[in-house]
Design a protein around this motif. Structure first.
Motif, PDB file in Angstrom:
ATOM      1  N   PRO A   1      -5.492  40.403 -13.775  1.00 36.49           N
ATOM      2  CA  PRO A   1      -5.832  39.688 -15.008  1.00 36.49           C
ATOM      3  C   PRO A   1      -5.718  38.169 -14.881  1.00 36.49           C
ATOM      4  CG  PRO A   1      -3.791  40.947 -15.287  1.00 36.49           C
ATOM      5  CD  PRO A   1      -4.420  41.398 -14.012  1.00 36.49           C
ATOM      6  N   ILE A   2      -4.812  37.686 -14.045  1.00 33.19           N
ATOM      7  CA  ILE A   2      -4.676  36.229 -13.868  1.00 33.19           C
ATOM      8  C   ILE A   2      -5.930  35.647 -13.215  1.00 33.19           C
ATOM      9  CG2 ILE A   2      -3.469  34.471 -12.516  1.00 33.19           C
ATOM     10  CD1 ILE A   2      -0.872  36.108 -13.090  1.00 33.19           C
ATOM     11  N   VAL A   3      -6.360  36.242 -12.118  1.00 33.96           N
ATOM     12  CA  VAL A   3      -7.556  35.742 -11.429  1.00 33.96           C
ATOM     13  C   VAL A   3      -8.787  35.885 -12.318  1.00 33.96           C
ATOM     14  CG1 VAL A   3      -9.090  36.087  -9.458  1.00 33.96           C
ATOM     15  CG2 VAL A   3      -6.611  36.145  -9.125  1.00 33.96           C
ATOM     16  N   ALA A   4      -8.902  37.015 -13.014  1.00 28.31           N
ATOM     17  CA  ALA A   4     -10.049  37.226 -13.906  1.00 28.31           C
ATOM     18  C   ALA A   4     -10.075  36.193 -15.025  1.00 28.31           C
ATOM     19  CB  ALA A   4     -10.016  38.634 -14.482  1.00 28.31           C
ATOM     20  N   ALA A   5      -8.888  35.834 -15.533  1.00 29.07           N
ATOM     21  CA  ALA A   5      -8.814  34.887 -16.646  1.00 29.07           C
ATOM     22  C   ALA A   5      -9.359  33.523 -16.281  1.00 29.07           C
ATOM     23  CB  ALA A   5      -7.370  34.760 -17.129  1.00 29.07           C
ATOM     24  N   CYS A   6      -9.148  33.082 -15.037  1.00 28.21           N
ATOM     25  CA  CYS A   6      -9.571  31.722 -14.682  1.00 28.21           C
ATOM     26  C   CYS A   6     -10.824  31.668 -13.813  1.00 28.21           C
ATOM     27  CB  CYS A   6      -8.425  30.950 -14.016  1.00 28.21           C
ATOM     28  SG  CYS A   6      -7.775  31.664 -12.521  1.00 28.21           S
ATOM     29  N   THR A   7     -11.383  32.835 -13.439  1.00 25.16           N
ATOM     30  CA  THR A   7     -12.592  32.821 -12.604  1.00 25.16           C
ATOM     31  C   THR A   7     -13.691  33.746 -13.114  1.00 25.16           C
ATOM     32  OG1 THR A   7     -11.911  34.649 -11.144  1.00 25.16           O
ATOM     33  CG2 THR A   7     -11.144  32.429 -10.563  1.00 25.16           C
ATOM     34  N   GLY A   8     -13.365  34.728 -13.957  1.00 22.39           N
ATOM     35  CA  GLY A   8     -14.349  35.730 -14.349  1.00 22.39           C
ATOM     36  C   GLY A   8     -14.707  36.661 -13.208  1.00 22.39           C
ATOM     37  N   SER A   9     -13.804  36.844 -12.260  1.00 17.17           N
ATOM     38  CA  SER A   9     -14.082  37.565 -11.020  1.00 17.17           C
ATOM     39  C   SER A   9     -14.158  39.075 -11.215  1.00 17.17           C
ATOM     40  CB  SER A   9     -12.986  37.248  -9.997  1.00 17.17           C
ATOM     41  OG  SER A   9     -13.209  37.943  -8.790  1.00 17.17           O
ATOM     42  N   ALA A  10     -15.003  39.697 -10.380  1.00 16.21           N
ATOM     43  CA  ALA A  10     -14.904  41.131 -10.103  1.00 16.21           C
ATOM     44  C   ALA A  10     -13.953  41.280  -8.907  1.00 16.21           C
ATOM     45  CB  ALA A  10     -16.276  41.711  -9.791  1.00 16.21           C
ATOM     46  N   PHE A  11     -13.648  42.522  -8.508  1.00 15.23           N
ATOM     47  CA  PHE A  11     -12.617  42.729  -7.486  1.00 15.23           C
ATOM     48  C   PHE A  11     -13.027  43.783  -6.462  1.00 15.23           C
ATOM     49  CE2 PHE A  11     -10.540  40.881 -11.090  1.00 15.23           C
ATOM     50  CZ  PHE A  11      -9.647  39.986 -10.532  1.00 15.23           C
ATOM     51  N   VAL A  12     -12.401  43.666  -5.292  1.00 17.34           N
ATOM     52  CA  VAL A  12     -12.484  44.698  -4.266  1.00 17.34           C
ATOM     53  C   VAL A  12     -11.150  45.419  -4.257  1.00 17.34           C
ATOM     54  CG1 VAL A  12     -12.706  45.180  -1.804  1.00 17.34           C
ATOM     55  CG2 VAL A  12     -14.118  43.399  -2.850  1.00 17.34           C
ATOM     56  N   GLY A  13     -11.174  46.740  -4.388  1.00 17.83           N
ATOM     57  CA  GLY A  13      -9.948  47.531  -4.392  1.00 17.83           C
ATOM     58  C   GLY A  13     -10.024  48.643  -3.371  1.00 17.83           C
ATOM     59  N   HIS A  14      -8.866  49.153  -2.939  1.00 20.70           N
ATOM     60  CA  HIS A  14      -8.887  50.252  -1.974  1.00 20.70           C
ATOM     61  C   HIS A  14      -9.209  51.560  -2.684  1.00 20.70           C
ATOM     62  CE1 HIS A  14      -4.973  51.873  -3.220  1.00 20.70           C
ATOM     63  NE2 HIS A  14      -4.512  50.626  -3.214  1.00 20.70           N
ATOM     64  N   ASP A  15      -9.719  52.513  -1.931  1.00 19.10           N
ATOM     65  CA  ASP A  15     -10.220  53.744  -2.531  1.00 19.10           C
ATOM     66  C   ASP A  15      -9.122  54.620  -3.120  1.00 19.10           C
ATOM     67  OD1 ASP A  15      -9.180  54.323  -0.061  1.00 19.10           O
ATOM     68  OD2 ASP A  15     -10.847  55.558   0.616  1.00 19.10           O
ATOM     69  N   GLY A  16      -7.837  54.291  -2.853  1.00 24.48           N
ATOM     70  CA  GLY A  16      -6.754  55.053  -3.472  1.00 24.48           C
ATOM     71  C   GLY A  16      -6.758  54.918  -4.984  1.00 24.48           C
ATOM     72  N   ILE A  17      -7.180  53.741  -5.479  1.00 26.84           N
ATOM     73  CA  ILE A  17      -7.250  53.532  -6.926  1.00 26.84           C
ATOM     74  C   ILE A  17      -8.228  54.512  -7.565  1.00 26.84           C
ATOM     75  CG2 ILE A  17      -7.870  51.857  -8.724  1.00 26.84           C
ATOM     76  CD1 ILE A  17      -7.029  49.650  -6.781  1.00 26.84           C
ATOM     77  N   ALA A  18      -9.295  54.814  -6.827  1.00 29.65           N
ATOM     78  CA  ALA A  18     -10.342  55.681  -7.366  1.00 29.65           C
ATOM     79  C   ALA A  18      -9.875  57.123  -7.547  1.00 29.65           C
ATOM     80  CB  ALA A  18     -11.562  55.633  -6.451  1.00 29.65           C
ATOM     81  N   GLN A  19      -8.692  57.446  -7.041  1.00 29.70           N
ATOM     82  CA  GLN A  19      -8.176  58.804  -7.218  1.00 29.70           C
ATOM     83  C   GLN A  19      -7.770  59.059  -8.664  1.00 29.70           C
ATOM     84  OE1 GLN A  19      -8.519  60.832  -4.538  1.00 29.70           O
ATOM     85  NE2 GLN A  19      -9.400  58.953  -3.682  1.00 29.70           N
ATOM     86  N   SER A  20      -7.458  58.015  -9.397  1.00 34.29           N
ATOM     87  CA  SER A  20      -7.159  58.139 -10.820  1.00 34.29           C
ATOM     88  C   SER A  20      -8.448  57.912 -11.603  1.00 34.29           C
ATOM     89  CB  SER A  20      -6.106  57.109 -11.245  1.00 34.29           C
ATOM     90  OG  SER A  20      -6.042  57.013 -12.655  1.00 34.29           O
TER      91      SER A  20
END
Length: 239
Positions: free
Chosen positions: A75-94
């Motif tokens: 949320p910090i990076v998104a707040a000041c850049t409007g960024s999308a993100f790269v995440g590892h596929d473990g997150i996608a398990q939820s």
């Protein structure tokens, strides 16, 4: 008081999410750009008491390579850049986390299946077309804020080479003396860290340092990108 802060912030977060979901659905009817998820993440940062200062300049189209301490980094990076993100596929398990992440053009890196790199490169380009800024945490996990973990060049496969006209820019997230309070390290369960941050008292001052983009030989390949990024982050950390 800590329990009251946790309860109050949790209720506020749920309410904010319920407000943003229909706004997101409506916005998708009129624009390809996913504006609402960035607004939602910025609101999350404010609810956690985050006060953001920045140094340096964010490139108009950039892949950001940042150090990683906590779930709050997103949320910090998104707040000041409007960024999308790269995440590892473990997150996608939820399914719930995957659903939320995909609203923000998250690209999931499959760290153990090299044959998916071509598709990941396509997803990186799609995310950049939509948001213009994409953030990756090359440590691959969170640190204690005092030292930088080894950068995993394998996580940079999807940006090797970087798309034409897109800067590769290191970013140092500086939590100062609060780093060890909010860092998610060791065997601490994710839910415990979440509630630890929710219950924190007082404002959380963070400085986001946009460092000079990598140039020349630093962009020769994923290993040189990782090495150059590490040098830039270590200089910013005073190491």
């Amino acid at each position: 008081m800590r329990r009251l802060r946790i309860a109050g912030r949790l209720i506020a977060l749920i309410g904010w999410l319920l407000l943003c979901i229909p706004a997101y659905i409506l916005s998708r009817l009129v624009t390809r750009r996913r504006i609402v998820p960035r607004i939602f993440l910025g609101g999350v940062a404010r609810m956690m008491g985050v006060r953001i200062a920045t140094t340096g300049e964010l490139e108009p189209r950039a892949i950001l390579l940042a150090n990683h301490l906590s779930w709050l980094d997103i949320p910090i990076v998104a707040a000041c850049t409007g960024s999308a993100f790269v995440g590892h596929d473990g997150i996608a398990q939820s399914k719930f986390l995957k659903w939320l992440a995909e609203m923000n053009d998250t690209v999931f890196i499959a760290r153990t299946r090299r044959q998916t790199v071509t598709r990941q490169i396509e997803q990186v380009r799609e995310a950049l077309d939509n948001s213009h800024v994409l953030t990756l945490f090359p440590e691959g996990t969170t640190s204690d804020g005092k030292d930088l973990l080894p950068l995993k060049s394998s996580l940079l496969s999807a940006i090797d080479p970087a798309p034409e006209g897109v800067a590769v820019q290191p970013v140092f997230l500086d939590f100062g003396t609060a780093a060890q309070e909010i860092a998610w390290v060791g065997d601490e369960p994710g839910l415990d860290n979440f509630f630890k941050v929710l219950g924190r008292h007082g404002p959380l001052d963070i400085t986001v340092h946009f460092l000079p983009p990598l140039t020349g030989e630093s962009l020769a390949g994923r290993k040189t990108i990782a090495a150059a990024t590490r040098r830039a982050l270590e200089r910013a950390m005073g190491q």
